[in-house]
Design an enzyme around this catalytic site. Structure first.
Site, PDB file in Angstrom:
ATOM      1  CG  HIS A  76       1.183  27.495  47.514  1.00  0.00           C
ATOM      2  ND1 HIS A  76       1.503  26.166  47.547  1.00  0.00           N
ATOM      3  CD2 HIS A  76       1.383  27.899  46.241  1.00  0.00           C
ATOM      4  CE1 HIS A  76       1.875  25.770  46.338  1.00  0.00           C
ATOM      5  NE2 HIS A  76       1.814  26.813  45.524  1.00  0.00           N
ATOM      6  CE1 TYR A 204       3.041  20.325  53.901  1.00  0.00           C
ATOM      7  CE2 TYR A 204       4.710  18.842  54.771  1.00  0.00           C
ATOM      8  CZ  TYR A 204       4.326  20.106  54.351  1.00  0.00           C
ATOM      9  OH  TYR A 204       5.236  21.140  54.386  1.00  0.00           O
ATOM     10  CE  LYS A 300       7.729  26.593  60.140  1.00  0.00           C
ATOM     11  NZ  LYS A 300       7.168  27.794  59.506  1.00  0.00           N
TER      12      LYS A 300
HETATM   13  P1  FAS Z   1      23.639  26.154  54.073  1.00  0.00           P
HETATM   14  O1  FAS Z   1      24.132  24.767  54.323  1.00  0.00           O
HETATM   15  O2  FAS Z   1      22.560  26.386  53.078  1.00  0.00           O
HETATM   16  O3  FAS Z   1      24.869  27.094  53.603  1.00  0.00           O
HETATM   17  C1  FAS Z   1      26.148  26.945  54.162  1.00  0.00           C
HETATM   18  C2  FAS Z   1      27.141  27.413  53.105  1.00  0.00           C
HETATM   19  O4  FAS Z   1      28.459  27.390  53.689  1.00  0.00           O
HETATM   20  C3  FAS Z   1      27.172  26.481  51.905  1.00  0.00           C
HETATM   21  O5  FAS Z   1      27.133  27.237  50.710  1.00  0.00           O
HETATM   22  C4  FAS Z   1      28.511  25.747  52.039  1.00  0.00           C
HETATM   23  O6  FAS Z   1      29.070  25.438  50.776  1.00  0.00           O
HETATM   24  C5  FAS Z   1      29.349  26.769  52.771  1.00  0.00           C
HETATM   25  N1  FAS Z   1      30.434  26.199  53.565  1.00  0.00           N
HETATM   26  C6  FAS Z   1      30.446  25.034  54.251  1.00  0.00           C
HETATM   27  N2  FAS Z   1      31.646  24.856  54.859  1.00  0.00           N
HETATM   28  C7  FAS Z   1      32.408  25.946  54.542  1.00  0.00           C
HETATM   29  C8  FAS Z   1      33.722  26.350  54.855  1.00  0.00           C
HETATM   30  N3  FAS Z   1      34.518  25.596  55.626  1.00  0.00           N
HETATM   31  N4  FAS Z   1      34.189  27.528  54.351  1.00  0.00           N
HETATM   32  C9  FAS Z   1      33.384  28.317  53.588  1.00  0.00           C
HETATM   33  N5  FAS Z   1      32.116  27.984  53.234  1.00  0.00           N
HETATM   34  C10 FAS Z   1      31.647  26.809  53.719  1.00  0.00           C
HETATM   35  N6  FAS Z   1      14.949  22.913  54.386  1.00  0.00           N
HETATM   36  C11 FAS Z   1      13.641  23.106  54.136  1.00  0.00           C
HETATM   37  O7  FAS Z   1      13.047  24.006  54.727  1.00  0.00           O
HETATM   38  N7  FAS Z   1      12.972  22.307  53.231  1.00  0.00           N
HETATM   39  C12 FAS Z   1      13.619  21.311  52.531  1.00  0.00           C
HETATM   40  O8  FAS Z   1      13.016  20.611  51.736  1.00  0.00           O
HETATM   41  C13 FAS Z   1      14.981  21.104  52.749  1.00  0.00           C
HETATM   42  N8  FAS Z   1      15.659  20.143  52.046  1.00  0.00           N
HETATM   43  C14 FAS Z   1      16.999  19.970  52.276  1.00  0.00           C
HETATM   44  C15 FAS Z   1      17.733  19.003  51.558  1.00  0.00           C
HETATM   45  C16 FAS Z   1      19.103  18.816  51.795  1.00  0.00           C
HETATM   46  C17 FAS Z   1      19.871  17.770  51.000  1.00  0.00           C
HETATM   47  C18 FAS Z   1      19.755  19.581  52.793  1.00  0.00           C
HETATM   48  C19 FAS Z   1      21.232  19.367  53.096  1.00  0.00           C
HETATM   49  C20 FAS Z   1      19.049  20.540  53.500  1.00  0.00           C
HETATM   50  C21 FAS Z   1      17.666  20.749  53.250  1.00  0.00           C
HETATM   51  N9  FAS Z   1      16.917  21.724  53.935  1.00  0.00           N
HETATM   52  C22 FAS Z   1      15.608  21.925  53.707  1.00  0.00           C
HETATM   53  C23 FAS Z   1      17.530  22.545  54.921  1.00  0.00           C
HETATM   54  C24 FAS Z   1      18.253  23.663  54.204  1.00  0.00           C
HETATM   55  O9  FAS Z   1      17.365  24.349  53.373  1.00  0.00           O
HETATM   56  C25 FAS Z   1      18.912  24.520  55.254  1.00  0.00           C
HETATM   57  O10 FAS Z   1      18.049  24.756  56.353  1.00  0.00           O
HETATM   58  C26 FAS Z   1      19.397  25.840  54.719  1.00  0.00           C
HETATM   59  O11 FAS Z   1      20.200  25.599  53.602  1.00  0.00           O
HETATM   60  C27 FAS Z   1      20.159  26.530  55.847  1.00  0.00           C
HETATM   61  O12 FAS Z   1      20.839  27.604  55.318  1.00  0.00           O
HETATM   62  P2  FAS Z   1      22.311  27.981  55.866  1.00  0.00           P
HETATM   63  O13 FAS Z   1      22.281  28.003  57.342  1.00  0.00           O
HETATM   64  O14 FAS Z   1      22.707  29.200  55.105  1.00  0.00           O
HETATM   65  O15 FAS Z   1      23.239  26.733  55.492  1.00  0.00           O
HETATM   66  C1  PHB Z   2       9.801  21.602  49.045  1.00  0.00           C
HETATM   67  O1  PHB Z   2       9.017  22.078  48.181  1.00  0.00           O
HETATM   68  O2  PHB Z   2      10.998  21.346  48.811  1.00  0.00           O
HETATM   69  C2  PHB Z   2       9.279  21.332  50.438  1.00  0.00           C
HETATM   70  C3  PHB Z   2       8.014  21.788  50.799  1.00  0.00           C
HETATM   71  C4  PHB Z   2       7.548  21.558  52.090  1.00  0.00           C
HETATM   72  C5  PHB Z   2       8.359  20.866  52.990  1.00  0.00           C
HETATM   73  C6  PHB Z   2       9.637  20.422  52.630  1.00  0.00           C
HETATM   74  C7  PHB Z   2      10.088  20.654  51.346  1.00  0.00           C
HETATM   75  O3  PHB Z   2       7.893  20.639  54.252  1.00  0.00           O
END
Ligand code: FAS
Ligand code: PHB
Length: 402
Positions: A76, A204, A300
């Site tokens: 994009h 947005y 982010k």
């Molecule tokens: P993660 O949470 O991805 O990974 C942590 C890992 O550790 C998981 O696999 C978990 O199962 C594991 N874990 C947890 N406890 C443990 C333990 N005790 N022992 C071993 N393993 C364990 N970010 C965006 O930029 N855009 C979005 O739209 C967006 N939507 C999101 C929606 C939801 C529902 C959530 C929860 C987050 C969202 N995020 C979004 C943020 C998300 O993308 C995070 O920033 C990203 O997953 C961060 O990556 P990690 O730090 O690797 O953590």
């Molecule tokens: C998404 O495509 O999941 C998305 C894109 C932009 C955002 C958040 C989520 O700011």
């Protein structure tokens, strides 16, 4: 039976932070073991982020981890912001010379897991009772249980990449952490729908009914979000109600049509800003959501997690190669420069685009004025664009005196 095992780095969590770190360490010849408490199937199908910053894609490509991304992802060159139903384009390439890539977080996770396993490197899924210990000294270890019983994994460094609800951050001694956080008076209701995107860029939308975001995953799948109340019950939202509200909030007037279709997944995501400092205690380093959370408005979360581990990999390399702990000592300060820049950007995007309480008209007028300035001033839209496409990895203000 407790089997003592040893590695150089124990990585807790197979999300973007833990998996990218494992590849960065392997590229430097450093052994690590990834411990994940969920199944491979579960982590590869968890629907979350969708936007990869320019530096993130460059990093994945440099490490040979972007082959499927380069085939299937959507590049994009800008993003659209709608105010009062009128769309304005922020042209990333004109303003910054860079772009972003839309590719689901679960696709990144699948690619990273496949690459690690095909290299014969261990990821232990379905572990339980993970405990991180001994990190105040230089002989940390992780205890966990898997199918064969309990295991003690000795290492030089523990990387707490286990997300917001993980075990690492709570393992720091009481009083070791300072928590900075901010709640928002709304949440996002997100859906994944089998409906062809009708625009090739994200939209947005700040509407008087509340925020909406139009995103996508592929030529067949759209990803959409609605601002809802923080305690919204997803069961109060039928598919018809969701599509109806999206139609009212997205700028469907100007030749943009919203195609609906079967909703494959829906969930309410809370909105919060959260930073735990410092991001390290002895030989335990926190990275990604284990240390910080940003509202998703700036796209982010995943990118910041990956930025953290580029710093951590270099710090661990220095320690393992020469015993030099100075980069590890600097790890938290180096990461926090970017963390607070990204926190501010995510808060800024959130404050400009969402509907806040109805009675503060002064705040409402400030919000509208700020958004119109961003949409019409090249200087202001450049500020948004340079943060959105992603700042270069490393210290974001290298010229600053250390
Ligand atoms: P993660 O949470 O991805 O990974 C942590 C890992 O550790 C998981 O696999 C978990 O199962 C594991 N874990 C947890 N406890 C443990 C333990 N005790 N022992 C071993 N393993 C364990 N970010 C965006 O930029 N855009 C979005 O739209 C967006 N939507 C999101 C929606 C939801 C529902 C959530 C929860 C987050 C969202 N995020 C979004 C943020 C998300 O993308 C995070 O920033 C990203 O997953 C961060 O990556 P990690 O730090 O690797 O953590
Ligand atoms: C998404 O495509 O999941 C998305 C894109 C932009 C955002 C958040 C989520 O700011």
């Amino acid at each position: 039976v407790t089997r003592p095992l040893r590695t150089q780095v124990a990585i807790i969590g197979a999300g973007p932070a833990g998996l990218v770190l494992s590849h960065l360490l392997a590229a430097r010849g450093i052994d690590c073991v990834v411990l994940e408490d969920r199944s491979r199937e579960y982590v590869e199908h968890r629907v979350r982020a969708g936007v990869l910053e320019h530096p993130t894609v460059e990093l994945l490509r440099a490490h040979g981890l972007a082959d499927r991304l380069d085939r299937e992802a959507l590049v994009h060159r800008g993003v659209q912001i709608a105010l009062d139903g009128r769309r304005h384009r922020i042209d990333f390439e004109d303003l910054t010379g860079r772009n972003i890539t839309v590719y689901g977080q679960q696709e990144v996770v699948k690619d990273l897991i496949a690459a690690r396993l095909s290299a014969g490197e261990p990821i232990v899924f379905d572990v339980s009772d993970v405990r991180v210990e001994g990190f105040a000294g230089d002989e940390p270890f992780v205890r966990y249980r898997n199918g064969e019983g309990s295991v003690t994994l000795r290492c030089d460094v523990i990387a707490g990449c286990d997300g917001f609800h993980g075990v690492s951050r709570p393992s720091l001694p009481p009083g070791a952490l300072h928590i900075h956080d901010r709640e928002y008076p709304f949440a996002w209701l997100g859906i994944l729908a089998r409906a062809a995107p009708t625009t090739d860029e994200l939209i947005y939308s700040n509407s008087e009914r509340g925020f909406a975001l139009y995103s996508m995953r592929s030529p067949e799948i759209t990803r959409l979000y609605l601002q809802v109340d923080p305690d919204e019950d997803i069961n109060d939202w039928s598919d018809d109600r969701i599509w109806g509200e999206l139609t009212r909030r997205l700028p469907t007037s100007e030749g943009f049509t919203l195609l609906d279709g079967p909703i494959l997944e829906k969930a309410v995501t809370p909105m919060r800003s959260f930073v735990a400092t410092p991001m390290r205690c002895g030989r335990l380093a926190l990275a990604g959501d284990a240390a910080h959370i940003v509202p998703p408005t700036g796209a982010k979360g995943m990118n910041l997690a990956i930025a953290d581990v580029t710093v951590l990999a270099a710090a661990i390399d220095a320690l393992e190669r020469t015993g030099d702990e100075s980069l590890l000592a600097d790890y938290s300060d180096t990461c926090l420069q970017r963390v607070w820049r990204v926190q501010h950007f995510s808060w800024w995007m959130t404050s400009m685009l969402h509907r806040f309480n109805d009675h503060d008209d002064f705040q409402h007028q400030l919000q509208r004025s700020e958004l119109r300035w961003v949409l019409h001033s090249r200087a202001a839209s450049t500020a948004l664009a340079e943060n959105y496409v992603g700042l270069p990895f490393g210290r974001i203000y290298p010229e600053e005196a250390r």
